[in-house]
Design a protein around this motif. Structure first.
Motif, short mmCIF file in Angstrom:
data_model
loop_
_atom_site.label_atom_id
_atom_site.label_comp_id
_atom_site.label_asym_id
_atom_site.label_seq_id
_atom_site.Cartn_x
_atom_site.Cartn_y
_atom_site.Cartn_z
N PHE A 120 45.51 60.02 -10.29
CA PHE A 120 44.26 60.20 -9.59
C PHE A 120 43.25 61.00 -10.42
CE2 PHE A 120 47.05 59.34 -5.96
CZ PHE A 120 46.29 58.39 -5.30
N GLY A 121 43.40 60.97 -11.72
CA GLY A 121 42.43 61.58 -12.63
C GLY A 121 42.39 63.07 -12.52
N LYS A 122 41.23 63.60 -12.74
CA LYS A 122 41.05 65.05 -12.72
C LYS A 122 41.22 65.64 -11.33
CE LYS A 122 38.05 65.12 -16.77
NZ LYS A 122 36.76 65.55 -17.33
N VAL A 123 40.94 64.84 -10.31
CA VAL A 123 41.20 65.32 -8.95
C VAL A 123 42.70 65.56 -8.75
CG1 VAL A 123 41.04 64.76 -6.50
CG2 VAL A 123 39.14 64.23 -8.01
N GLY A 124 43.49 64.63 -9.25
CA GLY A 124 44.94 64.81 -9.17
C GLY A 124 45.41 66.01 -9.96
N ASP A 125 44.81 66.24 -11.17
CA ASP A 125 45.17 67.43 -11.94
C ASP A 125 44.78 68.70 -11.19
OD1 ASP A 125 46.20 65.94 -13.97
OD2 ASP A 125 44.31 65.87 -15.09
N TRP A 126 43.63 68.67 -10.57
CA TRP A 126 43.17 69.85 -9.83
C TRP A 126 44.08 70.15 -8.64
CZ3 TRP A 126 41.00 70.30 -4.83
CH2 TRP A 126 40.47 71.55 -4.54
N LEU A 127 44.45 69.10 -7.90
CA LEU A 127 45.36 69.29 -6.76
C LEU A 127 46.73 69.80 -7.23
CD1 LEU A 127 44.55 66.11 -4.63
CD2 LEU A 127 43.92 68.48 -4.12
N GLY A 128 47.25 69.22 -8.30
CA GLY A 128 48.54 69.67 -8.81
C GLY A 128 48.51 71.10 -9.30
N ASN A 129 47.41 71.48 -9.98
CA ASN A 129 47.30 72.85 -10.48
C ASN A 129 47.20 73.85 -9.33
OD1 ASN A 129 46.84 74.68 -12.89
ND2 ASN A 129 45.00 75.11 -11.68
N ILE A 130 46.42 73.50 -8.29
CA ILE A 130 46.25 74.42 -7.16
C ILE A 130 47.55 74.59 -6.38
CG2 ILE A 130 45.13 74.69 -4.90
CD1 ILE A 130 43.34 75.48 -7.20
N PHE A 131 48.21 73.48 -6.03
CA PHE A 131 49.38 73.55 -5.15
C PHE A 131 50.67 73.86 -5.91
CE2 PHE A 131 46.47 71.19 -2.43
CZ PHE A 131 46.72 71.76 -1.19
N ILE A 132 50.85 73.27 -7.09
CA ILE A 132 52.13 73.41 -7.78
C ILE A 132 52.14 74.62 -8.69
CG2 ILE A 132 53.71 72.33 -9.43
CD1 ILE A 132 53.05 69.66 -8.25
N PHE A 133 51.21 74.69 -9.64
CA PHE A 133 51.25 75.75 -10.64
C PHE A 133 50.87 77.10 -10.06
CE2 PHE A 133 49.30 78.33 -13.96
CZ PHE A 133 50.34 78.39 -14.88
N GLU A 134 49.74 77.15 -9.35
CA GLU A 134 49.24 78.44 -8.89
C GLU A 134 49.79 78.84 -7.52
OE1 GLU A 134 45.03 78.39 -8.97
OE2 GLU A 134 44.89 78.11 -11.15
N SER A 135 50.59 77.98 -6.89
CA SER A 135 51.06 78.32 -5.54
C SER A 135 52.58 78.27 -5.45
CB SER A 135 50.43 77.39 -4.50
OG SER A 135 49.02 77.59 -4.47
#
Length: 848
Positions: A69-84
């Protein structure tokens, strides 16, 4: 149908579709968003190292993303997975799916239970993954790493894993009900279903019969040997229906004549319920008869020969099932309630009040070094030659002689020649002592259970028997006696023990300085090493005031006393009388408790109480053993006389069943001190060295105690035989260390309180009755006393559930008011008022 009805029917479907459009819209939106989150998370995890730096460059077109899902997918993954919360973010996507399903009213599961489980995993899964990966990667997220690092610093790595594993196990136990009882029930259910399937797959008796017939025909076609019975069976299958044989019965051999019919024996329904043992290999009984006599044949009873009944064509399709009912234990309400209490609280533990109490260690006793017996071969040969030579001089021939070496005495066993009288050897006791130049020669003629005559000769260099050696022995440490008493060692150097509860009372005698006080200390020490303070109490009487004073330090652990006594160790003669009468009251109270509990002795009663079969609200309690120790009985008899002898004799007669045992010692065992009434109830006797043969006969009913050598040399009589023992030596410093070790530990608030005893002198001091100061339970107690016509303080305790002090005060008030008479010793008081009607009038006068 009118027009209005048609209009409503045509408009209602459109209206429902219009109202459901927002619900469908939001439901599909949530479901779609959950799918976007799930695929974004999967794609992010595959390339998170490359896509992590692109999460903040949403507007930069030159940087391309590998996420689905492009950069939106990267943003969602970074917010929920990496930073949470790491991979627990998939649970958030799942929750969106749940919400969307609920909006669409597709309830295929319990929503609140699902949300609760999801929140549990959202909290604990990141921490678990952080602990597994040790903060490396994105599986645990920032949340998981921070919490894991904090817990690791507080409770350490082991504590962290204990918390994680415990929480997960607790979750599964609560969720899936993983208790032993539920697991067993599920396994039983699976076994029952499996057995049912197996039974349904098993062929019927008719199918078995047809299969057997086919096998027989195949065997005949193959040319195999066929018995006459088999041939007759094949012939009969064409003329009659096949015979159904119930399972479990032996195969029936049909009669030779097809017209012969044997009437089956009929049994009652009660007989069918009885278990029957059948020999499956035995051939059935077939009576031989002619066709004319066939109908007169009496069938054989199944108890003699188990002949299965021959089925008729109408019975072929009837199923015959035999079931044996399981044996069910029928429990009454009290047993069922006690089992429930035991399952809930466990068995009653009388040691909980002093749960931290540590039993004494062997190191408290002094180690006197090696106690191995040294054999002096020269001494043995010299004594043997003297004995043989002396007997030969008196024309007493010996065919055999052997020696057994003990700690202080050597036993020479001789076998006289035929024709020698035993009495001729017994008369030579003084001559043998003179010839051996030894003190304490004792002849046992004959020895119990042996065809020999024993001559006990003291050793020149005796070996000490220390208390530490007998306490540390395997025999004492692993005994199962209720009240183990270790005296010392026998002539064969074996540790000798006896059970005080089986004696049940012990009478000791010995002159001053011969080891009597050491023997008492050995008995008390052995009991202190085996019994917990909740299991044993001592009542110590010490007229000499110095022998038992060492045990005053264990007052709050092991000693018992009167409620108004200052010291637990009794030295005053008047207090001794009150204490003995108080023990009689305690004995009567215990007998009442045993009677109400339907028990014969203290051991059965305590077992019932431990199993919670007795209700404490009814006065029941755990009863410890009580041991009365009297150090100098002769002094009590001289000062008190019958006032001491009567309660001692009563306790000796009755107290053994309720766990009250007596140890009475005296220096002078004369007949006016140890009377016939006392001796009759003291079957166990321990005699140290006494002065004269008369004293020995008084204590042991036989001579021998006057021939002992002292220093712990003793004779023990258990009612059957007399054994010579060397009493174990325990010194005063050892007793002090033992008492200090016990006294320094936490004890009860006070000594064990015996029932209060009111003597005749104190009853005369009862003052005038004041109605304004009467007890609140005075009238109720008066009604109980008058209705039962029994003026007993212990009865008031049981009926009104009172302590002894308050019940005694009420009894004093009843006496002062004139309802009951004065104190009458161990008997109940006289009740002056005869009936309840007179009592009510009396109480009415008191109120006015």
């Amino acid at each position: 149908m009118d027009k209005k009805t048609q209009t409503k029917q045509t408009e209602s479907p459109d209206k429902g579709r219009i109202l459901s459009k927002p619900r469908i819209f939001f439901g599909l939106t949530f479901i779609l968003f959950s799918v976007v989150l799930a695929f974004s998370f999967v794609s992010y995890l595959m390339n998170w190292k490359a896509d992590q730096s692109q999460a903040g460059t949403m507007t930069d077109k030159t940087i391309k993303s590998s996420n689905i899902f492009g950069k939106v997918g990267d943003w969602l993954g970074n917010i929920f997975i990496f930073e949470s919360i790491g991979i627990a973010s998939f649970i958030i996507a799942f929750l969106f799916l749940v919400v969307g399903t609920l909006i669409l009213k597709k309830r295929t599961f319990k929503p609140w239970k699902t949300i609760g489980h999801s929140l549990f995993f959202i909290c604990w899964l990141p921490i678990f993954m952080g602990a597994v990966t040790k903060g490396q990667g994105v599986l645990g997220g920032v949340y998981g790493y921070q919490i894991m690092d904090y817990l690791n610093a507080i409770i350490g790595p082991v504590g962290l894993w204990v918390v994680l594993v415990s929480s997960i196990l607790l979750y599964f136990i609560l969720e899936f009900n993983l208790r032993p009882s539920s697991i067993k029930a599920k396994l039983d259910k699976i076994n029952d279903s499996t057995i049912g399937k197996v039974k349904s797959m098993m062929p019927s008796s008719e199918e078995n019969f047809e299969a057997d017939t086919e096998l027989e025909e195949e065997a005949a076609e193959a040319g195999q040997n066929v018995t006459v019975t088999d041939v007759s069976n094949k012939a009969k299958t064409k003329e009659q229906e096949p015979i159904n044989v119930p399972k479990g019965f032996p195969e029936v051999q049909p009669l030779t004549d097809p017209e012969t019919i044997v009437t089956p024996n009929q049994t009652s329904f009660e007989e069918e319920k009885k278990p029957v043992s059948l020999n499956l290999n035995a051939k059935p009984y077939v009576p031989t008869s002619t066709p004319e006599q066939a109908f007169d044949v009496t069938p054989v009873s199944p108890a003699i020969s188990p002949v299965p009944p021959v089925s008729t064509p109408a019975q072929d399709n009837i199923k015959f099932n035999v079931e044996i009912a399981p044996v069910v234990d029928v429990l009454d309400d009290s047993d069922r309630k006690s089992q429930e209490l035991v399952e809930k609280h466990g068995l009653y533990d009388h040691k909980l009040d002093l749960a931290g109490f540590q039993m004494p260690t062997v190191e408290l006793l002094k180690d006197y070094g090696s106690e191995e017996i040294s054999i002096n071969q020269e001494e043995l040969e010299e004594n043997k030659n003297k004995i043989v030579g002396l007997l030969k001089n008196f024309n007493v021939g010996i065919s055999e002689i052997k020696a057994t070496i003990g700690p202080t005495v050597t036993l020479y066993e001789i076998v006289p020649e035929a024709g020698i009288r035993v009495s001729a050897i017994k008369k030579l006791q003084d001559d043998i002592a003179l010839n051996l130049s030894a003190l304490g020669i004792r002849i046992i003629a004959p020895m119990p259970g042996k065809g020999t005559i024993g001559i006990e000769v003291p050793r020149k260099n005796p070996t000490m028997v220390s208390m530490r050696s007998v306490i540390a022995s395997h025999k004492f440490q692993n005994t199962d006696m209720d009240l183990p008493v270790v005296f010392g060692k026998t002539i064969s150097n074996e540790v000798f023990m006896a059970d005080l509860s089986k004696m049940p009372h012990l009478l000791m005698a010995g002159a001053t300085g011969q080891g009597k006080s050491v023997g008492i200390n050995a008995i008390l020490t052995s009991l202190l090493y085996k019994k917990h303070p909740s299991e044993l109490k001592f009542v110590m009487v010490d007229p000499k005031k110095v022998e038992l004073s060492l045990y005053s330090k264990i007052e709050r652990h092991y000693l018992a006393k009167l409620p108004d006594a200052d010291e637990a160790i009794i030295t005053d003669t008047n207090k001794v009388i009150n204490t003995l009468n108080s023990l009689c009251i305690e004995m009567d109270t215990r007998y009442d408790l045993l009677k109400n509990a339907f028990c014969k002795n203290l051991k059965e009663y305590n077992k019932k109480f431990t199993e919670r079969k007795l209700n404490p609200e009814n006065g029941h309690r755990f009863l410890p053993y009580i041991v009365l120790v009297v150090d100098e009985f002769a002094d009590l008899i001289m000062t008190a006389g019958k006032e001491v002898e009567l309660p001692i004799a009563r306790l000796a007669q009755l107290a053994r069943a309720v766990g009250i045992h007596l140890i009475v010692a005296t220096q002078r065992p004369s007949v006016n001190v140890i009377t016939g009434m006392i001796k009759a109830n003291f079957p166990a006797r321990a005699a140290f060295r006494v002065i004269s043969s008369v004293d020995s006969r008084t204590i042991l009913d036989s001579p021998g105690a006057d021939q002992l050598i002292g220093k712990g040399d003793m004779l023990y009589f258990n009612g059957n035989e007399i054994l010579r023992l060397q009493c174990a030596f325990v010194d005063t410093p050892e007793v002090e260390r033992l008492a200090e070790y016990i006294g320094e530990q936490k004890g009860y608030s006070s000594a064990f309180l015996l029932p209060e005893f009111v003597s005749e002198d104190s009853t005369s001091t009862v003052g005038a009755f004041d109605p304004n100061e009467k007890d609140a339970l005075f009238e109720e107690a008066a009604r109980i006393i008058v209705s039962t016509q029994q003026g007993s303080t212990s009865m008031l305790q049981r009926q009104l559930k009172l302590g002894y002090n308050r019940a005694g005060r009420i009894m004093d008030q009843l006496e002062a008011s004139g309802i009951v008479g004065g104190f009458n010793g161990a008997k109940a008081r006289e009740v002056i008022i005869s009936d309840l009607h007179s009592l009510e009038q009396f109480l009415e006068d008191l109120r006015s």
